[in-house]
Scaffold this motif. Structure first.
Motif, PDB file in Angstrom:
ATOM      1  N   ILE A  12       1.010  -1.178  -0.188  1.00  0.00           N
ATOM      2  CA  ILE A  12       0.042  -0.136  -0.250  1.00  0.00           C
ATOM      3  C   ILE A  12       1.118   1.180  -0.227  1.00  0.00           C
ATOM      4  N   ILE A  13      -0.147   2.409   0.116  1.00  0.00           N
ATOM      5  CA  ILE A  13       0.500   3.478   0.009  1.00  0.00           C
ATOM      6  C   ILE A  13       2.575   3.445   0.889  1.00  0.00           C
ATOM      7  N   PRO A  14       3.247   4.127  -0.134  1.00  0.00           N
ATOM      8  CA  PRO A  14       4.740   4.225   0.710  1.00  0.00           C
ATOM      9  C   PRO A  14       4.891   5.330   1.469  1.00  0.00           C
ATOM     10  N   ILE A  15       5.819   4.544   2.707  1.00  0.00           N
ATOM     11  CA  ILE A  15       5.953   4.899   3.857  1.00  0.00           C
ATOM     12  C   ILE A  15       5.974   6.662   4.025  1.00  0.00           C
ATOM     13  N   GLU A  16       6.343   7.383   3.327  1.00  0.00           N
ATOM     14  CA  GLU A  16       7.002   9.257   2.609  1.00  0.00           C
ATOM     15  C   GLU A  16       5.444   9.395   3.274  1.00  0.00           C
ATOM     16  N   LYS A  17       4.376   8.930   2.113  1.00  0.00           N
ATOM     17  CA  LYS A  17       3.261   9.333   1.855  1.00  0.00           C
ATOM     18  C   LYS A  17       2.317   9.461   3.288  1.00  0.00           C
ATOM     19  N   GLN A  18       2.145   8.214   3.785  1.00  0.00           N
ATOM     20  CA  GLN A  18       1.532   7.421   4.837  1.00  0.00           C
ATOM     21  C   GLN A  18       1.973   8.688   6.461  1.00  0.00           C
ATOM     22  N   GLU A  19       3.640   9.500   6.221  1.00  0.00           N
ATOM     23  CA  GLU A  19       4.205   9.685   7.241  1.00  0.00           C
ATOM     24  C   GLU A  19       3.283  11.198   7.307  1.00  0.00           C
TER      25      GLU A  19
ATOM     26  N   ASN C  23       0.526   7.787  -6.491  1.00  0.00           N
ATOM     27  CA  ASN C  23       1.407   9.053  -7.860  1.00  0.00           C
ATOM     28  C   ASN C  23       0.127  10.544  -7.123  1.00  0.00           C
ATOM     29  N   VAL C  24      -0.596  10.488  -6.292  1.00  0.00           N
ATOM     30  CA  VAL C  24      -0.939  12.378  -6.159  1.00  0.00           C
ATOM     31  C   VAL C  24      -0.538  12.979  -5.666  1.00  0.00           C
ATOM     32  N   ASN C  25       0.709  14.581  -5.871  1.00  0.00           N
ATOM     33  CA  ASN C  25       1.010  15.283  -5.392  1.00  0.00           C
ATOM     34  C   ASN C  25       0.692  16.459  -5.154  1.00  0.00           C
ATOM     35  N   LEU C  26       0.727  16.486  -3.818  1.00  0.00           N
ATOM     36  CA  LEU C  26      -0.143  18.305  -3.470  1.00  0.00           C
ATOM     37  C   LEU C  26       0.948  19.166  -2.883  1.00  0.00           C
ATOM     38  N   ILE C  27       1.351  20.301  -3.264  1.00  0.00           N
ATOM     39  CA  ILE C  27       2.567  21.008  -3.582  1.00  0.00           C
ATOM     40  C   ILE C  27       2.642  22.436  -3.077  1.00  0.00           C
ATOM     41  N   LYS C  58      -0.370  17.285  -8.561  1.00  0.00           N
ATOM     42  CA  LYS C  58      -0.524  16.885 -10.181  1.00  0.00           C
ATOM     43  C   LYS C  58      -0.148  15.464  -9.494  1.00  0.00           C
ATOM     44  N   GLY C  59      -0.171  14.592 -10.776  1.00  0.00           N
ATOM     45  CA  GLY C  59      -0.427  12.575 -10.772  1.00  0.00           C
ATOM     46  C   GLY C  59      -0.988  12.102 -11.810  1.00  0.00           C
ATOM     47  N   ASN C  60      -0.461  10.808 -11.853  1.00  0.00           N
ATOM     48  CA  ASN C  60      -1.233  10.113 -12.637  1.00  0.00           C
ATOM     49  C   ASN C  60      -2.689   9.606 -12.306  1.00  0.00           C
ATOM     50  N   ILE C  61      -3.922   9.867 -12.307  1.00  0.00           N
ATOM     51  CA  ILE C  61      -4.861   9.921 -12.243  1.00  0.00           C
ATOM     52  C   ILE C  61      -5.666   8.015 -12.957  1.00  0.00           C
ATOM     53  N   LYS C  63      -3.669   4.698 -15.810  1.00  0.00           N
ATOM     54  CA  LYS C  63      -1.470   4.513 -15.804  1.00  0.00           C
ATOM     55  C   LYS C  63      -1.554   4.926 -16.888  1.00  0.00           C
ATOM     56  N   ARG C  64      -2.324   5.601 -17.506  1.00  0.00           N
ATOM     57  CA  ARG C  64      -2.457   6.279 -18.883  1.00  0.00           C
ATOM     58  C   ARG C  64      -3.198   8.106 -18.603  1.00  0.00           C
ATOM     59  N   THR C  65      -3.436   8.117 -18.273  1.00  0.00           N
ATOM     60  CA  THR C  65      -3.812   9.650 -17.967  1.00  0.00           C
ATOM     61  C   THR C  65      -2.788  10.324 -16.574  1.00  0.00           C
ATOM     62  N   PHE C  66      -2.360  11.909 -17.034  1.00  0.00           N
ATOM     63  CA  PHE C  66      -1.685  12.514 -16.292  1.00  0.00           C
ATOM     64  C   PHE C  66      -2.160  13.785 -16.257  1.00  0.00           C
ATOM     65  N   PHE C  67      -2.678  14.434 -15.262  1.00  0.00           N
ATOM     66  CA  PHE C  67      -3.268  15.488 -14.411  1.00  0.00           C
ATOM     67  C   PHE C  67      -2.181  16.772 -13.916  1.00  0.00           C
ATOM     68  N   ARG C  68      -2.184  18.162 -14.125  1.00  0.00           N
ATOM     69  CA  ARG C  68      -1.482  18.988 -13.265  1.00  0.00           C
ATOM     70  C   ARG C  68      -2.246  20.172 -13.174  1.00  0.00           C
ATOM     71  N   PHE C  69      -2.528  21.221 -12.468  1.00  0.00           N
ATOM     72  CA  PHE C  69      -2.990  21.881 -11.751  1.00  0.00           C
ATOM     73  C   PHE C  69      -1.967  22.726 -11.293  1.00  0.00           C
ATOM     74  N   ARG C  70      -2.023  23.498 -11.222  1.00  0.00           N
ATOM     75  CA  ARG C  70      -1.468  25.242 -10.332  1.00  0.00           C
ATOM     76  C   ARG C  70      -2.098  26.330 -10.500  1.00  0.00           C
ATOM     77  N   ASP C  71      -1.992  26.698  -9.252  1.00  0.00           N
ATOM     78  CA  ASP C  71      -3.194  28.509  -8.962  1.00  0.00           C
ATOM     79  C   ASP C  71      -1.740  29.082  -8.386  1.00  0.00           C
ATOM     80  N   ARG C  72      -1.755  30.137  -9.062  1.00  0.00           N
ATOM     81  CA  ARG C  72      -1.087  31.596  -8.314  1.00  0.00           C
ATOM     82  C   ARG C  72      -2.019  31.640  -6.858  1.00  0.00           C
ATOM     83  N   TYR C  73      -1.377  32.608  -6.010  1.00  0.00           N
ATOM     84  CA  TYR C  73      -2.376  33.029  -4.918  1.00  0.00           C
ATOM     85  C   TYR C  73      -1.472  34.997  -4.902  1.00  0.00           C
TER      86      TYR C  73
END
Lengths: 379, 379, 379
Positions: A12-19, C23-27, C58-61, C63-73
Motif C-alpha cells: 500500500i501507500i509508500p512510507i513517506e506518504k503515510q507519514e 501517484n498524486v502530489n499536492l505541492i 499533479k499525478g497519474n489519475i 495508468k495512461r492519464t496524467f493531470f497537472r493543476f497549478r494556481d497562484r495566490y
C-alpha cells in the motif's frame, strides 16, 4: 506466511506518504447562518449568509517543518500591492524548529496572523458572533518573520517583524500623501506572552505592538487577555485592548468625522481606541453550552480641537455597546459541530460633540441569528 | 508472528484518516474544447477554451455528515453582497442525516444548488454543450437551508428556503429602486420531486419554485423533467420549463427591449419564458455514444402594451432554436473520459413586433466544437 | 492467522485510493523574502513579500492519464476573455499516453505552459530571483493542445497549438482596433527540442514559435538553452532568446516611447528583443550553493524612423543589465528547502535616441534580498 502478509501491508501507500497523511489536515472552517437584521427602526432584512468559509491545509511536512495555509472564499482574490499575496489568503507560512528534538525555539516566515493578545482575536473566526470594531477594522494577517520561544511548559514568548500593512500608503491615505512622508521601512514590531498558571485555570495572552505607519507617525497597541476556567463547566474570558494612533489606521473615527463642517478629506490624527470584551461559557450538559459575549468599543479624537473650538483636547467621539446572549448545541460526539441560536445587540452612541458638530445620530445594528459552526476535517 | 504483522498494519495511517480517505473525493471537473465560431455571416473566430473547470471536494465527514464544496476557476472570485461567499463557489454546504441509520430525513445548510427540476439542470455542467438561455441566465447556486425526504427507494421529495439572489436589489435593478420597494425577506421557496418507475426505466425530476423578488413582485417557476431509458443503449430526456416573472429577473427580454423608442431604463415587467429541451443518447458500442440535443427558448413580454400601442397583451419577443448533433468517444475503462466532436447550431428569431418596434434582427451563434469531458478523480 | 492479518490489511483504504495516493502530489510552491529596494538614488523601501505562492496538484489519475493543476495566490482570480479560465491558473491540463505501455507519444489538452526553450523559463518560478524583461512581460500560460514524442532516452520533441493570448485583441491593443484587423484564428505554433548528450553533461532546450497576433501581423520567437554540468559540483546554464514582433506584444518598447513627441497612442510595430541569460551554480559543500545569475535584455524599434527623422532604421532603445550574486543554504536532508541571501542589481540604460527624443533617463531597480525557497510537498 509472514512474507505474504507483510507484502500485503507493504504494497500500500509508500512510507513517506503515510507519514505525511498522518500529520496533514485539510479543514473547511464554516460558519453558516440565517440572519434577521434589525436597526433602530425595527426589522429590516432577513438573509442567509456564509459568514465564514475558510479552507485550511496544515501539518508537519517534515519533523522540523510545519506549514499552514488558510484561504477565504468570502473575500476577493487579489494580489496585494505590498506583500504580493492575495487578500483572501489569511495564512501562508512555514515554521521551522530551530533545534533538533527541542521545542524551545521556532522561526517562521510568510503571511501569518499578527500575534496579538486577547482571547477574542485568538479564537477561530468561525466562533465569533460579532467582532469588536477594533478587530473588525484591523489588518490582521501580515507578511514577515516571527520567532517563538517555549520558556517552559506554561509560558511562551513570541516576537514578529511584519509589514505594517498589505496596501501601500498611497492606497490607504490618498489625501495625506501631500502632507505626510512615507516610511522607508513601514514595519510592525509585535511581542506576545502566553502564560498558563494554576494548572491552566488561569491563562493569559498579552501583547504589545509598535507600527511605523509613516515617517514620524507611529501606532501603539497593547492588548491584555485573561482566561479563567474555575471548573470544566464554566469559563470566563476577558480582553482589554488599547490603541493610540498618530494617524488613524483603523479609520473608524475618520469615518465619523466626514460630516463635520471643517472636514478636510485627510485621515484623522491622534485617535485613541479602547475596547473591553468578555465571553462567558457555561456548559450546562455536554451537549448544551450557554454563552454571553459583551463588549464596549470606544473611539476618541485627540486632535479634534485643532479643527473645532468646541472640542476637548481628548475628545470622545462614540461608544459602541454589544451584548450577545445565546445557546450552542453540540449534537455529535465524533464531529466538532455547534448549532447556535443567538441575538446580537449592537448600539452606537455618539457624544454630544459628535452629535452637534459632526452631525452623527445614534444607531443600532442588531440581528437575530441561527446556524452552524464547524471546522470540518476532511483529512 | 501475528504481533509483527499487525504492528506493520497498525503503523500506517491512523484509523480515522483511513475512514476519511475512504469517503472523501477530490475531483477536477473539466471540459476543454477547441471552438470554431460562426455567426449569421460565416466563420468568425477559432479559439481554445476551458469551458468548465470546477474543483470539487466531497465526502462523508462522519457517519451522519456529508460535505460538498465546488469552486470554479472560470469565474471571478469575489465576495457577494447578499450571501457573503464568492461567486466562483458553486457549492459549500453540509448535509446531516437527521435520524441515525435512517435514510429517510436529511437537512442541509450552506450555499447549494437550487433543487430545480429537469435533466438539463441536473447534469454535471461539464456534460452540457450549450445551456438553454433560461438556465444560462439564472442564478443557480444560492445560500440557505434545505430538507430532503426519501419516501421510498424510488421517490424522494425536497424543499428549500434560499436567498432569492446573491446580489442586492440595488445591484440587479439599479433603475427600479425609485419605483419598487425591496422585500424585507427576499427568499426563494423550492419544492422538488424525484421519481423512479418501471425499474428505473421512467424517471422524473419535477419542481416548483416561488421567488419573492421585491415587495409584491413574485416569480413563479415550474420545471418538469422526464427520462426514459427503454434499453441500456438508448436514453431520452425531456424537460419543459416555464417561468413567469413579475419583474424580469432573467433579464433576457429586458436586454432585447433597450432599442425600442419607449425604453425607460427600467427592467421589464411581466415577462414569461418557456423552454423545451431534449437530449437523446444512443450508445452504439460501449466506446461510442451518438447524441442529439435540441432546445427551444421562447421569451414574452406581457406588459409590452403599456409602452407600445402596436403590442399585443401577451407579446412574444423572440424564439431561440438550438440543435446539437454529436458523437462522444469513451476510450478508457478505468477513467470517466469522453472525447467529443459536435456542432452547436443556435439561431435567434425575433417576432415582427421585436423587429419593427424594438429594432432587433435575427442572428446566429453557432460553433463547431471538439474536446474532452472528464470529472478527474484525484483521490 | 493469515485470515486475520490480511483482513487488517484489507480493511484500510481501498485499492484504488492507494494507487491514487501513491501517484498524486499536492505541492505548495513558496518563495518568501525580505526585500530592501534601492533605486539610482539609494535606499528606497523595505518590505516582506510572498514572491511566489503557487498551489499545485499533479499525478497519474490512471495508468495512461496524467493531470497537472497549478494556481497562484499572487494574481487576481478572474475569468479571462479568450480562454475563459482564471488568470491565476497557470496549469490545468490533462496528458494522455497515446499507446499503451509506450512512452513514445503523448497528447495534452488544457491550459499549459508554452513549451518555450531556455533554462530560465524551464525552472520552477520559485527558483528565479529576477526574470528577464522578456519572460516577465510574456504570456507564458496558454490554452490549447500539445503533443510530445520521446525519440529516445535522450531526445524528445514537442509541438503545441495554443491560443496566442488570454485576452482579446481589443483588450491588448485598444488604440489599434481602427487600423489593424483581427485574426480569425489567433494561434501560436510552438516546436521544442529537448536533448541530452555526453551522459547528460550537455543538455539543451531549444524552441521556435510563431504567433499570429493579428491579420498579417506575426511574431517570431526563438530560444536556445544549453546546460553544461562538468562535475556534480558545478553547473552552467546559458540561454539566448530572440523575438521579432510585427506588433509589440511584449509592450516593453511601446511603454518606453510614450514620452516621445510623435507618440500616437498605438502599440509600436517592428520591435525586436534580444536576451542573453546565464546561471552558474557551484555546490561548495552539500549544504551550500554559490550562484551567479547575469542577463542582458535589449529592445529595438525597427519602425522608429517612420515617426522620427533622427531614428535609425533599426533603432536600439534600451539595454538592461542584471547581475545576481548569491548564496543558497540547504539545511535539510528530507526537505527541499533553500535559504538564500542575494543582491539583485538591475540597471536600465537608454540609447542616445531614447534619451533625447523619447525623454528617457537611465534608472536602476536593485534589491538586497533574503528568504526561503521551497516546493513544500503536502502529500
Amino acid at each position: 506466511q509472514k512474507q505474504i502478509d507483510s507484502t500485503i501491508a507493504k504494497s500500500i501507500i509508500p512510507i513517506e506518504k503515510q507519514e505525511l497523511l498522518k500529520n496533514v489536515n485539510l479543514i473547511a472552517n464554516i460558519r453558516a447562518a440565517g440572519n434577521a437584521y434589525f436597526d433602530q427602526d425595527g426589522f429590516n432584512n432577513f438573509r442567509f449568509q456564509m459568514e465564514q468559509f475558510r479552507l485550511e491545509f496544515k501539518g508537519n511536512i517534515s519533523k522540523r517543518t510545519f506549514f499552514r495555509f488558510r484561504d477565504r472564499y468570502t473575500r476577493p482574490a487579489t494580489s496585494e500591492s505590498v506583500d504580493n499575496i492575495s487578500r483572501s489568503t489569511d495564512l501562508a507560512f512555514v515554521e521551522f524548529q530551530m533545534k533538533k528534538d527541542s521545542e524551545f525555539w521556532y522561526m517562521s516566515i510568510g503571511k501569518m496572523c499578527a500575534d496579538w493578545g486577547g482571547y477574542e482575536f485568538d479564537a477561530n473566526p468561525i466562533d465569533i458572533y460579532q467582532y469588536t470594531d477594533f478587530i473588525d477594522a484591523a489588518d490582521n494577517f501580515l507578511t514577515g518573520i516571527g520567532t517563538r520561544f517555549t520558556l517552559s511548559k506554561n509560558h511562551s514568548l513570541s516576537f514578529q517583524v511584519l509589514n505594517t500593512r498589505t496596501k501601500t500608503f498611497e492606497e490607504l491615505y490618498p489625501n495625506d500623501t501631500a502632507f505626510i512622508q512615507q516610511s522607508k521601512a513601514p514595519l510592525a514590531y509585535i511581542a506576545n506572552w502566553r502564560g498558563s498558571m494554576f494548572d491552566g485555570k488561569l491563562q493569559t495572552i498579552w501583547s504589545y505592538s509598535l507600527f511605523n505607519e509613516a515617517k514620524n507617525y507611529y501606532i501603539n497597541y497593547a492588548s491584555i487577555g485573561v482566561q479563567v476556567t474555575p471548573s470544566n463547566k464554566f469559563r470566563v474570558q476577558f480582553d482589554y485592548k488599547w490603541c493610540s494612533e498618530q494617524i488613524d489606521r483603523e479609520g473608524i473615527v475618520s469615518n465619523y468625522i466626514t460630516d463635520g463642517a471643517n472636514y478636510d478629506d485627510r485621515v484623522a490624527q491622534g485617535t485613541v481606541y479602547n475596547s473591553y470584551w468578555t465571553r462567558l461559557d457555561f456548559r450546562v450538559v455536554p451537549k448544551v453550552n450557554l454563552f454571553f459575549v459583551g463588549f464596549i468599543d470606544q473611539g476618541n479624537w485627540n486632535k479634534a480641537d485643532v479643527y473645532y473650538d468646541n472640542a476637548e483636547s481628548k475628545q470622545k467621539i462614540y461608544t459602541g455597546y454589544c451584548y450577545i446572549p445565546g445557546v450552542e448545541f453540540l449534537p455529535s460526539k465524533d464531529l466538532n459541530l455547534k448549532i447556535f441560536v443567538s441575538y446580537v445587540g449592537h448600539d452606537y452612541r455618539f457624544t454630544d460633540f459628535a452629535k452637534s458638530t459632526l452631525n452623527k445620530t445614534n444607531y443600532s445594528n442588531n440581528r437575530f441569528t441561527f446556524g452552524i459552526i464547524t471546522p470540518l476535517v476532511f483529512l
